[in-house]
Motif scaffolding. Structure first.
Motif, PDB file in Angstrom:
ATOM      1  N   LEU A  44       0.843  -1.195   0.000  1.00 17.11           N
ATOM      2  CA  LEU A  44       0.000   0.000   0.000  1.00 17.11           C
ATOM      3  C   LEU A  44       0.880   1.248   0.000  1.00 17.11           C
ATOM      4  CD1 LEU A  44      -2.695   1.463   0.020  1.00 17.11           C
ATOM      5  CD2 LEU A  44      -2.609   1.372   2.519  1.00 17.11           C
ATOM      6  N   TRP A  45       1.907   1.280   0.850  1.00 13.87           N
ATOM      7  CA  TRP A  45       2.801   2.445   0.868  1.00 13.87           C
ATOM      8  C   TRP A  45       3.474   2.594  -0.495  1.00 13.87           C
ATOM      9  CZ3 TRP A  45       1.314   5.428   4.412  1.00 13.87           C
ATOM     10  CH2 TRP A  45       0.952   4.952   5.683  1.00 13.87           C
TER      11      TRP A  45
ATOM     12  N   ASP B 149       2.207   1.649  -3.391  1.00 15.11           N
ATOM     13  CA  ASP B 149       1.193   2.151  -4.321  1.00 15.11           C
ATOM     14  C   ASP B 149       0.960   3.647  -4.140  1.00 15.11           C
ATOM     15  OD1 ASP B 149       0.841  -0.399  -5.389  1.00 15.11           O
ATOM     16  OD2 ASP B 149      -0.884  -0.862  -4.114  1.00 15.11           O
ATOM     17  N   ILE B 150       0.968   4.111  -2.892  1.00 13.96           N
ATOM     18  CA  ILE B 150       0.791   5.546  -2.638  1.00 13.96           C
ATOM     19  C   ILE B 150       1.981   6.320  -3.212  1.00 13.96           C
ATOM     20  CG2 ILE B 150       0.649   7.332  -0.862  1.00 13.96           C
ATOM     21  CD1 ILE B 150      -0.945   5.287   0.845  1.00 13.96           C
ATOM     22  N   LEU B 151       3.183   5.823  -2.977  1.00 17.32           N
ATOM     23  CA  LEU B 151       4.372   6.489  -3.528  1.00 17.32           C
ATOM     24  C   LEU B 151       4.297   6.576  -5.049  1.00 17.32           C
ATOM     25  CD1 LEU B 151       7.225   5.011  -1.314  1.00 17.32           C
ATOM     26  CD2 LEU B 151       6.540   7.421  -1.468  1.00 17.32           C
ATOM     27  N   ARG B 152       3.895   5.493  -5.694  1.00 17.79           N
ATOM     28  CA  ARG B 152       3.784   5.504  -7.159  1.00 17.79           C
ATOM     29  C   ARG B 152       2.720   6.501  -7.608  1.00 17.79           C
ATOM     30  NH1 ARG B 152       6.675   2.101 -10.252  1.00 17.79           N
ATOM     31  NH2 ARG B 152       5.188   2.396 -11.923  1.00 17.79           N
ATOM     32  N   ALA B 153       1.585   6.570  -6.888  1.00 16.64           N
ATOM     33  CA  ALA B 153       0.536   7.521  -7.252  1.00 16.64           C
ATOM     34  C   ALA B 153       1.011   8.968  -7.086  1.00 16.64           C
ATOM     35  CB  ALA B 153      -0.712   7.274  -6.409  1.00 16.64           C
ATOM     36  N   LEU B 154       1.947   9.177  -6.159  1.00 12.06           N
ATOM     37  CA  LEU B 154       2.517  10.513  -5.952  1.00 12.06           C
ATOM     38  C   LEU B 154       3.593  10.848  -6.974  1.00 12.06           C
ATOM     39  CD1 LEU B 154       2.784  10.486  -2.060  1.00 12.06           C
ATOM     40  CD2 LEU B 154       1.224  11.882  -3.446  1.00 12.06           C
ATOM     41  N   GLY B 155       3.917   9.862  -7.819  1.00 10.51           N
ATOM     42  CA  GLY B 155       4.910  10.091  -8.857  1.00 10.51           C
ATOM     43  C   GLY B 155       6.305   9.631  -8.500  1.00 10.51           C
ATOM     44  N   ALA B 156       6.473   9.061  -7.304  1.00 13.00           N
ATOM     45  CA  ALA B 156       7.787   8.549  -6.901  1.00 13.00           C
ATOM     46  C   ALA B 156       7.979   7.151  -7.480  1.00 13.00           C
ATOM     47  CB  ALA B 156       7.876   8.508  -5.377  1.00 13.00           C
TER      48      ALA B 156
ATOM     49  N   ALA C  22      12.113  -3.762  -3.830  1.00 12.88           N
ATOM     50  CA  ALA C  22      12.952  -4.861  -3.349  1.00 12.88           C
ATOM     51  C   ALA C  22      13.825  -4.428  -2.176  1.00 12.88           C
ATOM     52  CB  ALA C  22      13.809  -5.390  -4.490  1.00 12.88           C
ATOM     53  N   GLN C  23      14.246  -3.175  -2.159  1.00 11.71           N
ATOM     54  CA  GLN C  23      15.151  -2.722  -1.113  1.00 11.71           C
ATOM     55  C   GLN C  23      14.455  -2.047   0.063  1.00 11.71           C
ATOM     56  OE1 GLN C  23      15.816  -1.649  -4.409  1.00 11.71           O
ATOM     57  NE2 GLN C  23      17.538  -2.958  -4.930  1.00 11.71           N
ATOM     58  N   ALA C  24      13.330  -1.410  -0.151  1.00  9.78           N
ATOM     59  CA  ALA C  24      12.696  -0.603   0.889  1.00  9.78           C
ATOM     60  C   ALA C  24      11.826  -1.453   1.815  1.00  9.78           C
ATOM     61  CB  ALA C  24      11.850   0.492   0.256  1.00  9.78           C
ATOM     62  N   THR C  25      11.984  -1.212   3.102  1.00  9.07           N
ATOM     63  CA  THR C  25      11.124  -1.885   4.079  1.00  9.07           C
ATOM     64  C   THR C  25       9.793  -1.137   4.164  1.00  9.07           C
ATOM     65  OG1 THR C  25      11.848  -0.531   5.940  1.00  9.07           O
ATOM     66  CG2 THR C  25      13.149  -2.539   5.448  1.00  9.07           C
ATOM     67  N   ARG C  26       8.833  -1.727   4.849  1.00  2.13           N
ATOM     68  CA  ARG C  26       7.541  -1.085   5.049  1.00  2.13           C
ATOM     69  C   ARG C  26       7.733   0.264   5.740  1.00  2.13           C
ATOM     70  NH1 ARG C  26       4.595   0.523   8.798  1.00  2.13           N
ATOM     71  NH2 ARG C  26       2.364   0.311   8.987  1.00  2.13           N
TER      72      ARG C  26
ATOM     73  N   HIS D 286       7.738   6.133   5.747  1.00  4.44           N
ATOM     74  CA  HIS D 286       8.466   7.384   5.968  1.00  4.44           C
ATOM     75  C   HIS D 286       8.560   8.186   4.669  1.00  4.44           C
ATOM     76  CE1 HIS D 286      11.244  10.236   7.709  1.00  4.44           C
ATOM     77  NE2 HIS D 286      12.085  10.009   6.703  1.00  4.44           N
ATOM     78  N   ALA D 287       8.811   7.510   3.546  1.00  2.61           N
ATOM     79  CA  ALA D 287       8.895   8.196   2.251  1.00  2.61           C
ATOM     80  C   ALA D 287       7.555   8.824   1.873  1.00  2.61           C
ATOM     81  CB  ALA D 287       9.351   7.219   1.170  1.00  2.61           C
ATOM     82  N   VAL D 288       6.440   8.141   2.175  1.00  2.94           N
ATOM     83  CA  VAL D 288       5.111   8.705   1.895  1.00  2.94           C
ATOM     84  C   VAL D 288       4.909   9.968   2.729  1.00  2.94           C
ATOM     85  CG1 VAL D 288       2.625   8.347   2.167  1.00  2.94           C
ATOM     86  CG2 VAL D 288       4.033   6.566   1.125  1.00  2.94           C
ATOM     87  N   HIS D 289       5.234   9.908   4.029  1.00  2.00           N
ATOM     88  CA  HIS D 289       5.111  11.093   4.888  1.00  2.00           C
ATOM     89  C   HIS D 289       5.938  12.243   4.340  1.00  2.00           C
ATOM     90  CE1 HIS D 289       2.800  10.119   8.573  1.00  2.00           C
ATOM     91  NE2 HIS D 289       3.035   8.873   8.183  1.00  2.00           N
ATOM     92  N   ALA D 290       7.184  11.965   3.983  1.00  6.68           N
ATOM     93  CA  ALA D 290       8.063  13.017   3.478  1.00  6.68           C
ATOM     94  C   ALA D 290       7.523  13.606   2.179  1.00  6.68           C
ATOM     95  CB  ALA D 290       9.473  12.452   3.266  1.00  6.68           C
TER      96      ALA D 290
END
Length: 186
Positions: free
Chosen positions: A78-79, A81-88, A93-97, A102-106
């Motif tokens: 889900l995080w 998918d949100i990042l992708r929807a924000l354009g990130a 494979a490397q990022a933990t939940r 944290h990236a979504v918040h930032a």
């Protein structure tokens, strides 16, 4: 606002307690000053028109982001998918939940005000709902969670302890997403 407890705290994100209790916090203590409450869309019958209304409003350039989550177990996607929807472009494979959250918040703290709609919220665990409510309170994203079923007891209990509003008609969903109401449907 006066402190809500002996520690001097002036507000709470979400109060989650184990047993159903009859003592609820005052609504003002749950409110994020200057912000609307989270919106919960109850789509009791899993009506495709609710989903279509939300999907039609997706326009990231205009600050309207709609996420149709990947079906999988766990919160990590889900995080993502949100990042992708924000354009990130997250490195799944490397990022933990926690790193993705944290990236979504930032990303949302750096972004202009927006409305973030999450479809299929009936598939999200209560703990993740609490994380999303916290996201709403700590960023400029107005959160809309579309729940395509009846609310389970645990989620109803969580919602009693956070600032929210519930809408459950097609006309209300269309108004929320700035689409004209189809006559005869509500």
């Amino acid at each position: 606002m006066d402190p809500i407890n002996p520690l001097g705290e002036r507000g709470i994100d979400v109060l989650v307690c184990g047993a159903v209790c009859s003592l609820l916090p005052e609504p003002d203590t749950l409110r994020t000053e200057g912000r609307p409450p989270c919106t919960v869309v109850l789509d009791h019958g899993d009506d495709v028109l609710f989903t279509q209304a939300a999907m039609a409003s997706h326009n990231p350039a205009a600050g309207r982001i709609v996420v149709h989550p990947t079906v999988a177990s766990g919160d990590r996607l889900l995080w993502h998918d949100i990042l992708r929807a924000l354009g990130a472009r997250p490195q799944v494979a490397q990022a933990t939940r926690e790193e993705q959250e944290h990236a979504v918040h930032a990303a949302l703290q750096a972004a202009p005000p927006c409305r973030l709609t999450v479809l299929r919220a009936h598939r999200i665990r209560v703990a993740l709902w609490a994380d999303l409510v916290h996201l709403h309170r700590t960023t400029r994203a107005d959160l809309v969670l579309v729940h395509h079923a009846e609310l389970p007891d645990g989620l109803a209990h969580l919602l009693r302890h956070c600032d929210h509003r519930i809408i459950d008609t097609l006309a209300s969903v269309q108004k929320l997403h700035s689409l004209p109401t189809v006559s005869g449907q509500a």
